[in-house]
Structures are given as structure tokens and as C-alpha cells.
Design an enzyme around this catalytic site. Structure first.
Site: not given
Lengths: 329, 486
Positions: A17, A153, A236, A275, A277, A291, A293, A297
Site C-alpha cells: 500500500e 488492501s 482508490y 475505522r 468495516d 475488521e 483498521n 486511509g
């Protein structure tokens, strides 16, 4: 305004990433400069620790995604050399980055997460995993989602629609990580809830010493624009996926998603920002956590800035707020 | 720092400033065609392979170290002494006369006679692909290409929002009966392709050459159906064995009977592989009506290609024997091809299939089904290649294949790179074999070249490329949605 700091923005590195991290990092640098901080941009490489020792910044802003930056390695080393840093500590990073560990912890804590199993590459040979493939299929049903345990990713994420596709999907995932996660596929809506630490205290002169209680930002829904798989590319690139924030959900579902995100944030011991999800199962209407994070991003297409914006926290303010997490550990 | 309270749930302030977030702001400004422009996961991965410890077979590189620095210095000095002002000035869009004369000479060496007035000098061959799309393609128009096709053409086609129809090749190139069925099908759907894109010689990425019979038939089909053909021929002069075949351009010119001028083939040539890609000089030869549009398109793109490098080429052609340099390249690349094919037999024998090109820069290798070469790249330590998916417009087919460049890499590096590929592939197939309980998938011994397909005979046997190199064309899979930012 807070007191101006000397901030090292850590970005890049050698993970898959890298490019995304460089984009996140560039935006962080710009925001910090606008806020009057002294910015030192560091593309992580073999000189990183020496550069940090030499420059001795007030804080390191972690904008490195993936291996090393997000898995606790960097955080542990920063503690060793005595540089305060943004976001979660080593243990929380490990708990979140290892999706398998995170899911076991969630399961134990009663937080709903899709049914799963996992194993290391060595177990394929040493323990003969092949014999259990039938059981895995009975447990999870088809299709199954196979993921590298710690890849941030979509690389290596495979879908096995049939029993025949499962072995290759596992081998594919194991190309990216020593451990593979096999999960029940949940059809439904893709949601993300970002969590930010609250502002501790009202001291106008300097950052607070301890964070306020974490707050969940508005829910983001990612809707693929095309019929295609919501893949790495679209994630992205502007225009490939439509993001809706706040997501069009009823009040109860919204509240439940935010509550789950906060539960996960606390359970895994996150700090500063994360974050989470989730999937909203289209059959059962159940919310399931996929999950968390720890280094979300921060690019122009990322979900955290979008959610913060929807909550009235503009980008520079968001960055300032994440920076504050370096001083409230 | 004073932060506004973060509200749970819906926030009405959002509605009062809808353009506040950058994503929404830029999205509203971007052209619809940018939706087709993607950066790919593969590119992320390729970026990581650009390290000194990685042997890369990924590039499309010729070996420019074969050009003597002293000669380069001498020629550049001569350009300076003779024409500094011209070299530093803009030039005509169609190119300098002296450079066009070199192009005519290069094409004559392949037996193709062209009228200098139908040539346009471009900024690399890549610009020809771009200009042809710019001239012919409206969103949704069809381009027929080979499968696999040149990975560098795929983003260009996407940028013009073309629908790409790919025809699976075999050892003789694109099967024309398959092309005709595809054209019939398209016609029945009311869709007319604008052009057929083909690389007839030592195709990139497959290494396959289109047979003479198919070349003739392709020209007939184009004439019957009034279709343009874009003949991309960067490597024609890099032939290491076998007889050169006539270009589609010359075959069409013959059929047209207009004294050496083709009316349906747009020919793409380049100095990149026979001299240097750093010059950024290619060319197109096209029917006059098309040429005028290409010229107008080029004016909008870059006005003209570099007069400095055009003068370098002209000086080089005047002062040196350019054919001799190509011979040097051919003997070097022939040896490297042989080294690669031998190494493949040694390290991948019995576990993969590959083409043995008669020229060009690339070998195309297909591993067993179930091995995804994009994933293999992630596992790969110290070696890089182009995953097969890059050669398919759908980004999914060709997933167990890879393109290997032998031209730009020294012999020892080729051997070591193939050994590394063999090792990681062994790890993958070993795992797969253990999971599925098939013993055959255990890593094969490195000492079993006898189990390799006899590469020398592959093309001569005229078996289907699908037999030599399976290129399964997978149906686009409807993938479950998956969401996660970083």
C-alpha cells in the site's frame, strides 16, 4: 490554535500500500503545514529510525499503511526510541491487523462477525488442512471469501464459489501472508464507521493529557458504481465507487452500527482513530463486523475524511485531532 | 483546539455544504472517460519490484547498453555542429524530411514500399495507438484485438472508452475464422468495430507470429468488410530465425493495386526497439484521409516530435550502418532467448508451458490453472514479471500466465530469475497439491528438462496456442461486493 509542533510524517515504506500511503502522507503534510506545524516528511526506508533519532520530532504522524506501519512494528520501535506517535499502540495494532485475532476476540466478546476459520501456511502441510476443506465448506457455505490475514488492501482477496475454487483461493491468499482467513460471504451493504477519540478537557493552551471518550462518526456506505467487484482499483480511484455519507439507513441501524464500532474500538484497545468495516446482511438485516483498521486511509477518496467531513470536522481539523492522540496516550 | 461536537447519526449541516468534501468536488469535475482510467493493484506490486535486489523480466526493454557511448557523443556533437538551431526549434508536425527518409529505408528493409508523404513521425509508437483511437473511437466503439494483447495498449483503449473484443490466438497468431465469427456476432448486435489491432511479428506479449496465410486472409477480411487494421510492428526486424513475412501493409497495398499504397492498413513503426526508446520516436503510415486526422490530433497533443532526436536519427542513418547494429542486437537477443528457453526447461519443465518466439523481446509462459501470477508476484522474492492479466482488457483473464522479457537482461540474470520463478512456483503448486491431495503438483525436480514441452517444435507443429499455452478466456465473474478503505 494549539502550540506548533515539529511533526515527522511517516509514509511510504515497502508495503503493497505504499502508493496509497504516500498519497495519505502528502495530504497530512499539507494539512499540518496549514495549521502552522513544522513538518518533516519521511518516506520510510532503511534510514528511518536514524532520521527520527537525528531530528527528534515532538511527534510522529503515522501515515504508513500495511506491513510495518500498521502492524505494531513501527509503533513498538517508536516507543523504544522515545518518539510520541499518533494512533493505536503496538498491541492494538497487532490485534486489528491480524484479522483472525480480531475476529476471535470479537467472537469471544459477543460482537457479531461473519463465521470463519483460519490457518497458517505451515498447517497446510504439517497438519494436513486438505482433509478439513469439506468441513470448512459445511461450516461456511458457498461462496466463501478467502483473505490474507493481515493484508490491508484487496490484493489477495479471493472468492470461492465452488469447492473446486477453494484450494487455489487459499494458495492465492497465502501468497500475501503466512496466515489465511476463510470467511462466510455476507451479501449486503458495505458500511464503514470511523471512530475518533474525543477531546479531553478544555485547555485552550495545549493539548489535553488524556483523550475524551471515543465518538463514532457518521456511517459511510460504499456502493460500487459498476456491476464489477469492488476491487482494489475502484477503492482508490475517484468515480469508481460512490460513497454515501451519512449512509441512508434507519436511525436504529445507524445507531447500532456506531455502537458496534465503538465496542470494537474499545475491545481491541484502539487509540486516537480507527475505522471499523461492517456488512449489513441483506437477508437477515444483521450488522456484522469485518475488521478494524488502525491507520485508515487519508487520501481524497478515503472514507475517514469523508465521514469526518459529514460530521463537520474538516480535513485540517481531523489531522490536528489525530495529531493530538500522540500526546494523550 | 475547539472541536465541534461530533453528532451521532445524520448531520444536517452536511446538506448545506454539499461540495465540501474533496471527493465530491473533484468527482463532479472529472470527465466521464476518466472512469475507465484505472491504476491497478498490479502496478502497485510492480512499483515494489523496482529495487536493486530484484531481477526484473517485466520491462519491455531493449538493451541500450549495446550502443557505444563514444558513438552517441560523436553523433550528438555532429547534430550540434550542423544544426543546433533546427534541433532546438519546433519542427513540422509530420516530422523532418530527413527522418522520414530513414523510416522509408527501415520499412524497405522489411520489404514494404511506402510513399514518404503518407508517413507521420510520432512520439514513440505509443502515440500512434493514442492518435488512432483519438481519430476513430467514440465511447462504446469496438476495437478487435488479439488475446493476449499489448499491455500498454489496454489503458489507451480504456481511456477512449472503447469496448475491446479480444480473439484468442494460437501458434499462428489470430485465427481469422474466430475473427470472422466475432465480427459476425458484433454485426448481429449492431456493433461495428472501428479497427482491428494486431502485432503480427513476435507479438507482445505472446511472442507468436501470424502466419502468411492468415496475413493474407486478414487483409481480405478487412477489405470485404471495409475495416481498418492497425498493424503494430515494433520488432519485425528483430528476427532470430525463420523467414521474414510480408507486412499487412504491403499485402493490402498489393491487393489494392494502387502502386504500393495500402488503403485499409495503418502501419505503426518505431525506433524504440531497433535503436532506442529514449529517443521517443515512432511513426505511422496511413491512408491519406486517416493521416490528415492523425496529423490534426498530433497538433493538439504535442505539435511535433522532438527535432533534436529526429536529427540524431537522421545523422545516425547517414553516418552508420544501422543494419549492422540490428544484427548485433539480433545475435545478442537470440542468445538470451535461448538462455531463457533453456532455463525454463530446467526450472519449470513439466510444470508450465511457454512459447519460443522467432524474434522480438518476449516469452509468454502459462502456469497450471489455479496459480494466479499476480499473487505469485507477491510471493516472489527478487524477481519480477508482467502478470498475464495486464494483457487482457477485462483485467481478469490470463491470470495464470506471465510475460517474460529476455532482451534487456544479461544471461546470468535470466537464469537466476527463472530459477527464482521456478522456486516460488514450486512453493505454490506444492501447497495446492497438498490441499487438493494431488501428488503430481509437488515441486518437480530441477533436473527434469526432459519433461518440458520440446520448445523448438512448438511453433513448427502448428498446434493451437491454446494447447501450447492455455489462455482460458474466463467469463467475467460476478464478484461479491466487498468494502474496506485502508
Amino acid at each position: 490554535m494549539s502550540v506548533a509542533k515539529k511533526v515527522a510524517v511517516l509514509k511510504g515504506g515497502a508495503s503493497l500500500e505504499r502508493t496509497v500511503s504516500l498519497r495519505s502522507g502528502a495530504r497530512v503534510q499539507a494539512a499540518l503545514s496549514r495549521r502552522g506545524h513544522e513538518v518533516l516528511a519521511l518516506d520510510a526506508g532503511p534510514e528511518l529510525l536514524a532520521q527520527l533519532q537525528e531530528s527528534s520530532p515532538d511527534a510522529a504522524f503515522v501515515a504508513m499503511h500495511g506491513r510495518d506501519g500498521e502492524d505494531g512494528t513501527l509503533q513498538g520501535l517508536l516507543e523504544t526510541i522515545g518518539v510520541p506517535y499518533t494512533g493505536s499502540g503496538p498491541a492494538a495494532c497487532m490485534r486489528c491487523t491480524d484479522k483472525v485475532l480480531a475476529k476471535y476476540l470479537m467472537r469471544e466478546a459477543g460482537i457479531p462477525t461473519p463465521e470463519f476459520t483460519a490457518f497458517k501456511e505451515s498447517a497446510v502441510k504439517d497438519l494436513g488442512v486438505g482433509a478439513a476443506l469439506g468441513d470448512i465448506e459445511s461450516l461456511l457455505g458457498l461462496p466463501m471469501v478467502v483473505k490474507p490475514a493481515s493484508q490491508g488492501s484487496a490484493l489477495g482477496v479471493k472468492f470461492a464459489r465452488t469447492s473446486e475454487e477453494l484450494p487455489a483461493a487459499i494458495v492465492g491468499a497465502l501468497s500475501y501472508d503466512r496466515k489465511a482467513l476463510i470467511e462466510r460471504y455476507v451479501p449486503g451493504r458495505d458500511l464503514a464507521v470511523s471512530v475518533l477519540d474525543g477531546v479531553g478537557g478544555n485547555d485552550q493552551k495545549g493539548p489535553p493529557a488524556s483523550p475524551g471518550p471515543p465518538l463514532a462518526l457518521p456511517v459511510v456506505e460504499a456502493i460500487p458504481r459498476e456491476e464489477d467487484f469492488y476491487n482494489y482499483e475502484s477503492r482508490y480511484e475517484i468515480g469508481m465507487t460512490t460513497f454515501v455519507c451519512p449512509a441512508e439507513l434507519d436511525a436504529a441501524t445507524t445507531a447500532r452500527a456506531q455502537e458496534l464500532a465503538l465496542d470494537v474500538y474499545r475491545l481491541l484497545g484502539c487509540h486516537g482513530v480507527a475505522r471499523v468495516d461492517l456488512m449489513l446482511d441483506e437477508h437477515s438485516d444483521e450488522l456484522l463486523v469485518l475488521e478494524a483498521n488502525v491507520v485508515p486511509g487519508l487520501t481524497e477518496t478515503s472514507l475517514l475524511p469523508l465521514a469526518a467531513d459529514a460530521a463537520g470536522v474538516e480535513f485540517d481539523e481531523l489531522i490536528e485531532r489525530i495529531l493530538a492522540s500522540a500526546f494523550t496516550r | 483546539v475547539r472541536y465541534r461536537a461530533v453528532m451521532r447519526g445524520q448531520d444536517d449541516r452536511r446538506r448545506t455544504r454539499p461540495a465540501a468534501h474533496e471527493l465530491a468536488r473533484y468527482e463532479a469535475l472529472f470527465a466521464a472517460r476518466t472512469r475507465g482510467m484505472k491504476s491497478s493493484a498490479m502496478r502497485e506490486m510492480m512499483a515494489l519490484t523496482e529495487r536493486p535486489d530484484v531481477i526484473s523480466l517485466a520491462g519491455g526493454l531493449p538493451d541500450t547498453s549495446t550502443f557505444a557511448p563514444e558513438l552517441f557523443a560523436k553523433l550528438m556533437s555532429q547534430v550540434a555542429a550542423e544544426s543546433t538551431a533546427r534541433a532546438l526549434q519546433y519542427g513540422p508536425t509530420e516530422g523532418l524530411q530527413a527522418t522520414v527518409e530513414c523510416i522509408v529505408e527501415v520499412m524497405a528493409a522489411e520489404g514494404t514500399v511506402v510513399d514518404p508523404s503518407e508517413v507521420i513521425v510520432t512520439t514513440g509508437g505509443q502515440q500512434v495507438i493514442d492518435l488512432v483511437c483519438k481519430t476513430l473511437i467514440d465511447p462504446g466503439d469496438v476495437i478487435v484485438a488479439e488475446a493476449p494483447t499489448y499491455p500498454g495498449a489496454v489503458p489507451t483503449f480504456s481511456a477512449y472508452q472503447a469496448a475491446v473484443e479480444q480473439i484468442e490466438m494460437d501458434a499462428d497468431g489470430m485465427p481469422i475464422d474466430a475473427l470472422e465469427s466475432a465480427l459476425d456476432r458484433l454485426q448481429s448486435q449492431g456493433r461495428r468495430p472501428k479497427f482491428i489491432y494486431t502485432i503480427p511479428n513476435f507479438q507482445n506479449p505472446s511472442g507468436v507470429t501470424m502466419s502468411l496465410a492468415r496475413r493474407r486472409r486478414l487483409v481480405e477480411v478487412a477489405r470485404e468488410r471495409e475495416l481498418l487494421v492497425l498493424e503494430d510492428n515494433p520488432y519485425g526486424l528483430l528476427r532470430y530465425e525463420g523467414e521474414p513475412l510480408p507486412t499487412l501493409y504491403s499485402l493490402d497495398a498489393e491487393a489494392a493495386g494502387r502502386g504500393g499504397v495500402s488503403d485499409l492498413v495503418i502501419y505503426l513503426g518505431t525506433f524504440s526497439k531497433i535503436l532506442s526508446p529514449g529517443l521517443r520516436l515512432g511513426w505511422a503510415v496511413a491512408p491519406r484521409a486517416v493521416l490528415e486526422k492523425l496529423n490534426l490530433g498530433k497538433q493538439g497533443a504535442d505539435l511535433c516530435s522532438s527535432p533534436l532526436t529526429q536529427l540524431f536519427v537522421a545523422t545516425y542513418f547517414k553516418e552508420c550502418d544501422w543494419r549492422e547494429y540490428i544484427e548485433t542486437l539480433c545475435s545478442l537477443y537470440r542468445r538470451r532467448r535461448d538462455v531463457m528457453v533453456q532455463a525454463l526447461g530446467e526450472h519449470l519443465g513439466g510444470r508450465a508451458k511457454w512459447t519460443t518466439p522467432e524474434g522480438g523481446l518476449f516469452v509468454w509462459a502459462a502456469l497450471e490453472d489455479g496459480i494466479d501470477t499476480t499473487d505469485l508476484l507477491a510471493r516472489a522474492e527478487g524477481v519480477a514479471f508482467v502478470p498475464g492479466r495486464a494483457a487482457y482488457a477485462d483485467g481478469r483473464s490470463g491470470s495464470s500466465s506471465m510475460r517474460l522479457n529476455f532482451a534487456g537482461v544479461p544471461d546470468d540474470d535470466i537464469r537466476e530469475a527463472i530459477r527464482r520463478i521456478g522456486r516460488i512456483m514450486g512453493a505454490e503448486t506444492g501447497l495446492l497439491g497438498t490441499l487438493t491431495g494431488s501428488a503430481a503438483a509437488e515441486p518437480a525436480s530441477a533436473e527434469s528438462p526432459s519433461s518440458a514441452p520440446a520448445p523448438e517444435t512448438q511453433l513448427d507443429e502448428r498446434v493451437s496456442l491454446a494447447d501450447v499455452v492455455p489462455l482460458p478466456r474466463r467469463e467475467p465473474q460476478q464478484r461479491p461486493r466487498r468494502q474496506q478503505d485502508l
